[in-house]
Design a protein around this motif. Structure first.
Motif, PDB file in Angstrom:
ATOM      1  N   MET A 192     -11.024   9.622  10.494  1.00 19.05           N
ATOM      2  CA  MET A 192     -11.164   8.274   9.930  1.00 19.05           C
ATOM      3  C   MET A 192     -10.141   8.052   8.816  1.00 19.05           C
ATOM      4  N   LEU A 193      -9.878   6.757   8.558  1.00 17.13           N
ATOM      5  CA  LEU A 193      -8.935   6.358   7.518  1.00 17.13           C
ATOM      6  C   LEU A 193      -9.473   5.097   6.852  1.00 17.13           C
ATOM      7  N   HIS A 194      -9.598   5.128   5.522  1.00 18.68           N
ATOM      8  CA  HIS A 194     -10.058   3.930   4.815  1.00 18.68           C
ATOM      9  C   HIS A 194      -9.522   3.928   3.393  1.00 18.68           C
ATOM     10  N   GLY A 195      -9.672   2.800   2.712  1.00 17.02           N
ATOM     11  CA  GLY A 195      -9.059   2.585   1.410  1.00 17.02           C
ATOM     12  C   GLY A 195      -9.633   3.413   0.278  1.00 17.02           C
ATOM     13  N   ARG A 196     -10.827   3.991   0.456  1.00 18.93           N
ATOM     14  CA  ARG A 196     -11.427   4.785  -0.629  1.00 18.93           C
ATOM     15  C   ARG A 196     -10.872   6.210  -0.680  1.00 18.93           C
ATOM     16  N   MET A 197     -10.153   6.620   0.360  1.00 18.00           N
ATOM     17  CA  MET A 197      -9.617   7.980   0.401  1.00 18.00           C
ATOM     18  C   MET A 197      -8.451   8.117  -0.577  1.00 18.00           C
ATOM     19  N   PRO A 198      -8.253   9.302  -1.160  1.00 19.57           N
ATOM     20  CA  PRO A 198      -7.089   9.513  -2.035  1.00 19.57           C
ATOM     21  C   PRO A 198      -5.796   9.258  -1.262  1.00 19.57           C
ATOM     22  N   PRO A 199      -4.768   8.710  -1.923  1.00 12.00           N
ATOM     23  CA  PRO A 199      -3.507   8.381  -1.234  1.00 12.00           C
ATOM     24  C   PRO A 199      -2.917   9.545  -0.442  1.00 12.00           C
ATOM     25  N   ALA A 200      -2.933  10.731  -1.013  1.00  8.04           N
ATOM     26  CA  ALA A 200      -2.341  11.882  -0.317  1.00  8.04           C
ATOM     27  C   ALA A 200      -3.106  12.185   0.969  1.00  8.04           C
ATOM     28  N   GLU A 201      -4.432  12.029   0.903  1.00  4.80           N
ATOM     29  CA  GLU A 201      -5.252  12.284   2.093  1.00  4.80           C
ATOM     30  C   GLU A 201      -4.986  11.234   3.167  1.00  4.80           C
ATOM     31  N   LYS A 202      -4.876   9.964   2.750  1.00  4.82           N
ATOM     32  CA  LYS A 202      -4.554   8.897   3.715  1.00  4.82           C
ATOM     33  C   LYS A 202      -3.220   9.174   4.400  1.00  4.82           C
ATOM     34  N   ASP A 203      -2.244   9.564   3.580  1.00 10.71           N
ATOM     35  CA  ASP A 203      -0.905   9.839   4.098  1.00 10.71           C
ATOM     36  C   ASP A 203      -0.941  10.992   5.099  1.00 10.71           C
ATOM     37  N   ALA A 204      -1.728  12.022   4.787  1.00  9.46           N
ATOM     38  CA  ALA A 204      -1.819  13.187   5.674  1.00  9.46           C
ATOM     39  C   ALA A 204      -2.467  12.811   7.009  1.00  9.46           C
TER      40      ALA A 204
ATOM     41  N   VAL B 184     -17.038   2.474   9.112  1.00  8.05           N
ATOM     42  CA  VAL B 184     -16.170   3.528   9.632  1.00  8.05           C
ATOM     43  C   VAL B 184     -16.922   4.853   9.749  1.00  8.05           C
ATOM     44  N   GLU B 185     -17.687   5.201   8.701  1.00  4.03           N
ATOM     45  CA  GLU B 185     -18.376   6.495   8.710  1.00  4.03           C
ATOM     46  C   GLU B 185     -19.421   6.564   9.822  1.00  4.03           C
ATOM     47  N   GLN B 186     -20.168   5.470  10.015  1.00  2.56           N
ATOM     48  CA  GLN B 186     -21.167   5.442  11.090  1.00  2.56           C
ATOM     49  C   GLN B 186     -20.494   5.453  12.470  1.00  2.56           C
ATOM     50  N   LEU B 187     -19.377   4.719  12.581  1.00  2.36           N
ATOM     51  CA  LEU B 187     -18.662   4.670  13.863  1.00  2.36           C
ATOM     52  C   LEU B 187     -18.137   6.046  14.257  1.00  2.36           C
ATOM     53  N   LEU B 188     -17.579   6.760  13.286  1.00  2.00           N
ATOM     54  CA  LEU B 188     -17.039   8.087  13.579  1.00  2.00           C
ATOM     55  C   LEU B 188     -18.140   8.997  14.118  1.00  2.00           C
ATOM     56  N   GLU B 189     -19.288   8.995  13.443  1.00  5.30           N
ATOM     57  CA  GLU B 189     -20.402   9.837  13.892  1.00  5.30           C
ATOM     58  C   GLU B 189     -20.891   9.411  15.272  1.00  5.30           C
ATOM     59  N   HIS B 190     -21.013   8.102  15.465  1.00  2.44           N
ATOM     60  CA  HIS B 190     -21.512   7.577  16.743  1.00  2.44           C
ATOM     61  C   HIS B 190     -20.577   7.927  17.899  1.00  2.44           C
TER      62      HIS B 190
ATOM     63  N   THR C 121       0.843  -1.197   0.000  1.00  2.92           N
ATOM     64  CA  THR C 121       0.000   0.000   0.000  1.00  2.92           C
ATOM     65  C   THR C 121       0.877   1.245   0.000  1.00  2.92           C
ATOM     66  N   GLU C 122       0.289   2.349  -0.469  1.00  4.74           N
ATOM     67  CA  GLU C 122       1.034   3.609  -0.493  1.00  4.74           C
ATOM     68  C   GLU C 122       1.305   4.114   0.915  1.00  4.74           C
ATOM     69  N   VAL C 123       0.340   3.919   1.835  1.00  6.39           N
ATOM     70  CA  VAL C 123       0.549   4.338   3.226  1.00  6.39           C
ATOM     71  C   VAL C 123       1.809   3.680   3.785  1.00  6.39           C
ATOM     72  N   LEU C 124       1.942   2.378   3.548  1.00  8.22           N
ATOM     73  CA  LEU C 124       3.098   1.653   4.080  1.00  8.22           C
ATOM     74  C   LEU C 124       4.386   2.053   3.346  1.00  8.22           C
TER      75      LEU C 124
ATOM     76  N   THR D  80     -10.469   1.206   8.744  1.00  5.48           N
ATOM     77  CA  THR D  80     -10.648  -0.169   8.274  1.00  5.48           C
ATOM     78  C   THR D  80      -9.300  -0.870   8.401  1.00  5.48           C
ATOM     79  N   THR D  81      -9.195  -2.050   7.773  1.00  9.44           N
ATOM     80  CA  THR D  81      -7.945  -2.819   7.880  1.00  9.44           C
ATOM     81  C   THR D  81      -6.812  -2.214   7.063  1.00  9.44           C
ATOM     82  N   VAL D  82      -7.036  -1.021   6.495  1.00 12.76           N
ATOM     83  CA  VAL D  82      -5.954  -0.348   5.772  1.00 12.76           C
ATOM     84  C   VAL D  82      -4.750  -0.127   6.693  1.00 12.76           C
ATOM     85  N   VAL D  83      -4.977  -0.157   8.016  1.00 11.62           N
ATOM     86  CA  VAL D  83      -3.868   0.048   8.960  1.00 11.62           C
ATOM     87  C   VAL D  83      -3.202  -1.260   9.374  1.00 11.62           C
ATOM     88  N   GLU D  84      -3.633  -2.395   8.799  1.00 10.35           N
ATOM     89  CA  GLU D  84      -3.175  -3.679   9.347  1.00 10.35           C
ATOM     90  C   GLU D  84      -1.696  -3.942   9.129  1.00 10.35           C
TER      91      GLU D  84
END
Length: 698
Positions: free
Chosen positions: A520-532, A501-507, A327-330, A548-552
């Protein structure tokens, strides 16, 4: 169809199933759903089980609640509705003058299976109901009239598809075997069969499809399981021999002076396991034969430092190294880690990921080609791009199970093959390692560096939520950080759900964690946004990351010690273990609570095992037992053809034997070029030539 005299055995074996006796176009369409297209496919369509007709009992001899099977004829079929969406289906089966009733509740789709006059075998737990026996939800096998043999035998049970009954499938398989079985050639030499106590191909096929005894069936299964594993191991061995024959890698020697210079750059003393892995890697790097090594270690055992050592060794030898992450994050985290680690060293680092602009990508590619970048770090963009290294000496692939064999071998440099080091934080069971990665040498790191804090793991239910969140908030107020993990980005299919994730953040932002900074952080976000987002979390500008498991894999924030996992039953065991590895990477102990509603025994067993140990090797064996190799290690994703009859877990002993025999064969005939192995070589190339990138053997 052409006359048999006008065609070769192979052409006849490729006869489409619709032209076989008892099949025809309509049944051929149904067989296609089982991927059965030719006579050969049907012949090698092995039974999944056997019905032992010798163990049938008569209805008069049934014992209450003791599992049993009876054979008889359906006298009557009764189906009636009992309310909205409710129904009862019953069949009355006669054996001589005694009767048994099979019943199914709320399964109307079963009605079309049964008709009066059908011969059946009914298996289940009998209960006395009035003056007759009854079985609730029994297993029913429909057999052809007269199929029940005198004296009894084993009846093969095949996988089925809609519209194909067991009796019909048996007839089609047996017809294909009778008409085309003799067209099959024996690929194993007679002396080899005798030496290993194996049946011939024709004897084995007859005994697997028409066994008279369990001994027949087991001998036949042994022949096909062993052959399948032998072919796989020969493919692995041929690949390994081909790599060894190339001798086109840049040697990367490491003497004591280079070793000292590298160790001075590392932030801490290496463990005994890390040093052993480095010793094995340096031995490989010093040769012109390309290294092809797997480095496996549990989360937090320090694989990254071993890879850093190898990359610095490559730079010291005035060659380039490339590091590929899934992944780009990693990838960007690796780049930050290495930039910080090597801030005082003259090592030039470049990053190549899919989010670069065309101009940025061109600049990186030009610097790589001119030798102005020593270490290139990136994602699959590295192999998806036409890239020319000036002098590529080493490729390191992180989380290797996410990359197939052909992807691993995609990088070349000016006619050279680089050394390959592939890493995984998912410990691999031994039989899987032999089966899927038998072309690799393996180094293992089991022990974590000293000072790694313990992680306390809990399995929670809804009644414990309030207590858990109270503790979670306490740790955040002490200055720690945490994660909350959800299986999905968005889950709105059900009312009142907070599963995404979106419901959890609001809750959480309006409830348990309203006083803290959440993102929040998930795989649908643009790479630059995830990195930020990850950078803000690492800088403690965020208290809790809802993700999501994007952080695994690989995200390293030492101050993060808390983790909540929602809907834990939806995660695999290896995935849960990887997620747990994200916390307690600093000086503070970690705390993890998995909230789950397991509905199956396997799910409960998975969660209990997870809470019971933090040993990734132990968990890998449990996960393998529960889910098998395909789910765990992406067998299909790698392009590997499915195993027809062998099972890497069950057949570990035969796998080890097949591996030893395969490497013994290729030690004396590295390309299987001799006449003795000609047919076996053809089978190996047909089955694995493409997926394992085995070239022309000559």
């Amino acid at each position: 169809m052409s006359d048999r005299r006008d065609s070769t055995p192979l052409q006849r074996l490729r006869t489409p199933v619709q032209f076989l006796k008892g099949v025809g176009p309509q049944r051929a369409e149904k067989l296609a759903k089982l991927q059965l297209y030719t006579a050969l496919d049907l012949i090698f369509f092995f039974p999944r089980d056997y019905q032992d007709l010798r163990e049938l009992v008569s209805i008069d001899d049934l014992i209450e609640d003791e599992p049993a099977s009876i054979a008889g004829v359906i006298e009557d079929v009764d189906f009636r509705g009992t309310g909205p969406g409710r129904s009862i289906l019953g069949i009355l089966v006669r054996d001589n003058q005694a009767y048994l009733r099979g019943v199914w509740f709320n399964q109307p789709f079963m009605r079309k299976r049964f008709n009066a006059g059908q011969h059946v075998i009914v298996s289940g737990k009998p209960r006395h109901q009035g003056n007759r026996w009854e079985m609730a939800h029994p297993v029913v096998d429909i057999i052809e009239p007269g199929e029940r043999p005198e004296g009894g035998k084993l009846l093969p049970v095949y996988p089925l598809t809609e519209g194909v009954r067991q009796g019909m499938m048996r007839k089609m398989v047996h017809a294909a075997l009778d008409s085309h079985g003799e067209d099959l050639e024996e690929v194993l030499p007679e002396s080899f069969l005798q030496q290993h106590g194996l049946l011939t191909i024709h004897d084995a096929l007859n005994k697997i499809h028409r066994p008279e005894t369990r001994e027949d069936m087991e001998a036949a299964r042994k022949r096909f399981i062993y052959q399948e594993l032998l072919v796989l191991q020969l493919a692995m061995s041929l690949r390994k021999h081909q790599l060894n024959e190339r001798k086109s890698a840049i040697p990367i020697p490491v003497d004591f002076r280079i070793d000292e210079r590298i160790r001075r750059l590392l932030p801490f003393e290496l463990t005994e396991d890390q040093n052993q892995a480095i010793h094995e890697i340096c031995h490989d790097l010093g040769r012109t034969i390309p290294m092809n090594r797997l480095l496996q270690g549990d989360v937090g055992t320090g694989k990254t430092m071993v890879s850093v050592y190898a990359m610095l060794a490559a730079v010291a030898a005035k060659s380039q190294a490339a590091l590929m992450a899934p992944t780009e994050v990693l990838a960007r985290q690796h780049a930050r880690t290495l930039t910080k680690l090597l801030s005082h060293a003259k090592v030039r680092i470049g990053v190549l990921t899919g989010s670069l602009t065309d101009k940025q990508r061109e600049e990186v590619l030009q610097e790589v080609a001119q030798g102005e970048i020593d270490l290139l770090i990136g994602t699959q963009a590295i192999i998806a791009t036409e890239i020319n290294f000036q002098k590529l000496g080493l490729v390191i692939i992180d989380e290797q199970h996410k990359f197939g064999v052909r992807q691993r071998a995609a990088l070349r440099s000016a006619g050279n093959d680089p050394h390959y080091l592939v890493m995984t934080a998912t410990p691999i069971p031994r039989t899987v390692a032999l089966g899927m990665f038998g072309d690799l040498d393996i180094s293992t790191i089991r022990k974590a560096p000293p000072g790694r804090q313990a992680i306390n793991t809990y399995i929670g239910d809804d009644e414990q939520r309030e207590k858990w969140w109270h503790f979670y908030r306490k740790k955040l107020r002490e200055g720690r950080q945490g994660y909350v993990i959800a299986p999905l980005v968005d889950e709105t299919q059900r009312e009142d759900t907070i599963g995404g994730v979106e419901q959890l953040l609001e809750h959480l932002a309006n409830g348990e964690l309203e006083e803290f900074r959440l993102e929040m952080l998930h795989g649908r976000m643009p790479p630059a946004e995830k990195d930020a987002v990850m950078q803000r979390f690492a800088n403690h500008e965020i208290d809790v990351l809802i993700a999501t498991t994007v952080v695994e894999v690989g995200v390293d924030v030492p101050n993060a010690v808390m983790m909540t996992i929602e809907s834990g039953e939806r995660f695999g065991l290896a995935q849960l273990h990887q997620l747990r590895g994200r916390i307690s990477r600093g000086k503070h102990p970690g705390y993890l609570c998995v909230f789950a509603n397991p509905t199956t025994d396997a799910s409960r067993e998975r969660l209990e095992a997870f809470a019971g140990t933090t040993d990734g090797f132990e968990l890998a064996e449990v996960d393998f037992k529960l889910r098998g190799p395909g789910d765990l290690f992406g067998w299909k994703q790698h392009g590997m053809p499915p195993l027809r009859i062998a099972d890497l877990q069950r057949d570990g002993e035969l796998l080890a034997k097949a591996r030893a025999d395969a490497f013994s064969i290729t030690d004396t005939d590295p390309n299987l070029a001799g006449a003795k192995w000609e047919k076996l070589q053809r089978m190996v190339l047909t089955r694995y030539g493409k997926s394992l990138d085995i070239g022309d053997l000559g």
